[in-house]
Design an enzyme around this catalytic site. Structure first.
Site, PDB file in Angstrom:
ATOM      1  N   VAL B  12       0.899  -0.847  -0.017  1.00  0.00           N
ATOM      2  CA  VAL B  12      -0.197   0.020   0.050  1.00  0.00           C
ATOM      3  C   VAL B  12       0.879   1.413   0.172  1.00  0.00           C
ATOM      4  O   VAL B  12       0.544   2.245  -0.406  1.00  0.00           O
ATOM      5  CB  VAL B  12      -1.001   0.144   1.059  1.00  0.00           C
ATOM      6  N   GLY B 129     -10.763  -1.179   0.283  1.00  0.00           N
ATOM      7  CA  GLY B 129     -10.224  -0.655  -0.439  1.00  0.00           C
ATOM      8  C   GLY B 129     -10.475   0.777  -0.841  1.00  0.00           C
ATOM      9  O   GLY B 129     -10.124   1.098  -0.024  1.00  0.00           O
ATOM     10  N   ILE B 131     -12.972   1.201  -2.283  1.00  0.00           N
ATOM     11  CA  ILE B 131     -14.843   1.997  -3.004  1.00  0.00           C
ATOM     12  C   ILE B 131     -14.274   2.981  -1.416  1.00  0.00           C
ATOM     13  O   ILE B 131     -14.213   2.961  -0.429  1.00  0.00           O
ATOM     14  CB  ILE B 131     -16.233   0.654  -1.724  1.00  0.00           C
ATOM     15  N   GLU B 185      -3.800 -15.151   1.675  1.00  0.00           N
ATOM     16  CA  GLU B 185      -2.015 -15.055   1.845  1.00  0.00           C
ATOM     17  C   GLU B 185      -1.827 -16.214   2.807  1.00  0.00           C
ATOM     18  O   GLU B 185      -1.997 -17.499   3.344  1.00  0.00           O
ATOM     19  CB  GLU B 185      -1.735 -14.354   3.499  1.00  0.00           C
ATOM     20  N   LYS B 200     -13.976  -4.431   9.955  1.00  0.00           N
ATOM     21  CA  LYS B 200     -14.144  -3.281   9.033  1.00  0.00           C
ATOM     22  C   LYS B 200     -15.083  -3.390  10.146  1.00  0.00           C
ATOM     23  O   LYS B 200     -15.534  -1.944  10.364  1.00  0.00           O
ATOM     24  CB  LYS B 200     -13.792  -4.027   7.997  1.00  0.00           C
TER      25      LYS B 200
END
Lengths: 404, 404
Positions: B12, B129, B131, B185, B200
């Site tokens: 990121v 992300g 959005i 992952e 979240k």
């Protein structure tokens, strides 16, 4: 106390009064001050409304009241609404609107008047009803270059096409029924001819690319030519027909258009049904994001008007980022013949037709034949090429649908 | 020139540098000033990166440089990221973050420190992300009381469930494949156990209702118990299984939870497939709106970080609305047993089972029997009632799925 005047006490106007009342405490907490409606301008009286005492018939009362800092214009059209908006901005009052026609036709001028007088002209409710789209495109996607926008921007036509698809019924039957139960207006022209969607895509194009096109000058095709047979053809190909408003840049110029398209099942717009709207924005960093919700209706649209009122109220007295739109010249407008996309071509199903078509279009996979027509999906080509191929195929051409 | 420091030069972090560079001209136009990365803090060196000269290893260089007004924290976790964020805010620097764990665990404190020092702490990239969801929920939906939020907030689990649904494959196979091609992952625990989604939804619950719950204290169920048989059952009932994070208020208290649910085909989340995220927000005026897009990935997430940087840069020096979250006490948390919804119950398919089940559940329409199990949709009831009925049916209970 921040005082607001509402212009027009129809569906959206009365809804806005209702939203500001219903969520009064929360709005006061957000803004840090109470937000109250002081006047409602309408030609009519509303003796039985709880807001009867706020009704005025003389706009000057509002214009000359220094206590009114925000005016919400919900009159519609580009006549008196234009006059009122202009004089409000010139008087140093902020204006918010649900009036897509006015924003599409005079947005550049009104933004520039607002900037000159240090006030704001906001229009969240002009596109997508209650769906937050104008502010996210202005602020949240500011880190992105916009590549394209595709929208189902008109609930009435989406409702009609959804029912045509689900019931196999012809447009005329569904339209009558939609009128009977309030999903379509008595005069449905602006909806079914695509004019409403055209005004909205012109606004989204201006947000994306900075130039505002004349909504009367862009390519607009409504849904009146869509038949039950077309709907069946789409289904056989795995697509659904939706009225899609599209904007992108072609050769550095701005293109905006409205047409019924066949939508692939992996496109998020495929699932946008009934009166719902969906707006798919492609950013150069973000990829594709979709905003979905009720594109019309009293309270959803009023909640968008109220969100603009609250945005202004919470930031009163702070300098604001002026919005700069330029009126597009003929030279800023892309030629639709240069636009390219995938198409479904439909020809008459004549003897040896497919082999003739293959000479022009190359190998045709998965052609769908029914009711004397043959339909197939052709690879990306420009509108110019598509028209040439359709004319020169040696098989009677019926129509084509752009694919998305 | 507005100077930014990036903390963390991983996926990121490097994406954010790239976004700010790629759209430099547009960003400068929006902000009214150039936005430049002055430092990048990382433990590693990046000798071959075009940003090599900006790398520093000592945070104090950033903290003590009065030219740095915005710090983007992309370290992750609640350890050093917490310490760095706190000292940045206390030093009067604005902070933006993609770190959902930090916002979920220390958001209330960090917002209050930011407010006390007249700076901002923004976290658009922490949920969904690329959005736009945090800013629209904060600003655009301010005219609405939020009734509920339902989200597909984790791309990895949505990808796994989509493939299980499309291929009929078991979770273990799909997971291995997802790890091999980078969609999961090496240690997928936080994703498949629902912990990522829990952090979240706790953030979205705080935005909706003002109280921030402890993500470790809410009801969280991942996807590890979802079998191919469950996926088939869902399909037979016309549903799809998705990992749904949900928040609403129950009896004036805040409820947040994560669980695999069966999603009806008329719910817009039904069509959110693969690594995409969808967030369905219900407002008391707006009705339902959905925000859809790439919930993860380098450039989408970086574009959200950049949108926060730009928001701050464009409004530097202006007073900002402080965000007030309260840490939820035990008394602010709703008891999940009081939550009610429609459920699909699955029992063992024993002799005379359905007639026994009908005594407890009432008439059972459209039961689906397969592989020794009987599944049916039951009307709305609380979790408490559901547990009682399941235990007292006199038929071995297998499991239930909440329906949305």
């Amino acid at each position: 106390m921040i005082n607001v005047a509402l212009l027009g006490f129809g569906v959206v106007g009365s809804g806005t009064a209702e939203v500001l009342d219903a969520n009064r405490a929360q709005i006061e907490k957000y803004v840090g001050d109470a937000v109250a409606v002081k006047y409602i301008l309408d030609l009519r009286e509303f003796p039985n409304s709880p807001y009867a005492s706020l009704i005025v018939h003389d706009y000057d009362i509002i214009l000359n009241d220094p206590e009114v800092s925000i005016i919400a214009e919900m009159i519609g059209g580009a006549g008196v609404a234009y006059k009122f908006t202009k004089s409000a901005l010139e008087a140093g009052k902020n204006v918010v609107t649900s009036n897509k026609e006015l924003v599409a036709r005079h947005g550049a001028e009104l933004h520039s008047i607002a900037a000159a007088h240090g006030v704001r002209y906001l229009f969240e409710a002009s596109v997508g009803g209650g769906i937050p789209i104008i502010r996210p495109m202005t602020n949240d996607l500011a880190a992105n270059g916009i590549i394209s926008v595709d929208g189902i921007l008109n609930g009435t036509t989406n409702y009609i096409l959804t029912r045509m698809t689900n019931e196999g019924a012809p447009l005329s039957d569904v339209l009558k029924d939609a009128q009977a139960n309030g999903y379509a207006e008595a005069d449905p022209t602006a909806d079914i001819e695509g004019l409403d969607a055209a005004r909205k895509i012109v606004i989204l194009a201006a947000l994306s690319f900075g130039k505002i096109l004349d909504p009367d000058a862009i390519s607009v095709e409504g849904i009146t030519a869509v038949t039950s047979e077309d709907v069946k053809t789409a289904e056989a190909l795995g697509y659904k027909i939706k009225l899609i408003a599209h904007t992108e840049q072609v050769g550095g110029k701005t293109l905006a258009m409205v047409s019924p398209r066949m939508v692939r099942s992996d496109n998020p717009l495929y699932s946008v049904e009934d009166v719902f709207n969906g707006i798919l924005v492609e950013g150069n960093m973000l990829g594709k994001a979709m905003f979905y919700g009720r594109g019309a209706g009293k309270l959803p649209t009023a909640s968008a008007v109220a969100s603009d009122i609250i945005d202004i109220a919470a930031n009163l007295g702070k300098a604001s980022r002026p919005m700069k739109w330029e009126v597009a010249t003929a030279d800023d407008m892309a030629d639709i013949n240069d636009y390219s996309c995938v198409n479904v071509f439909i020809f008459e199903d004549v003897r040896c037709g497919v082999s003739k078509l293959e000479k022009v279009f190359g190998k045709i996979d998965r052609a769908v034949k029914s009711n004397g027509r043959v339909a197939f999906t052709a690879p990306t080509m420009t509108e110019r090429e598509a028209a040439e191929k359709a004319a020169n195929a040696g098989v009677p051409f019926v129509k084509k649908f752009r694919v998305i």
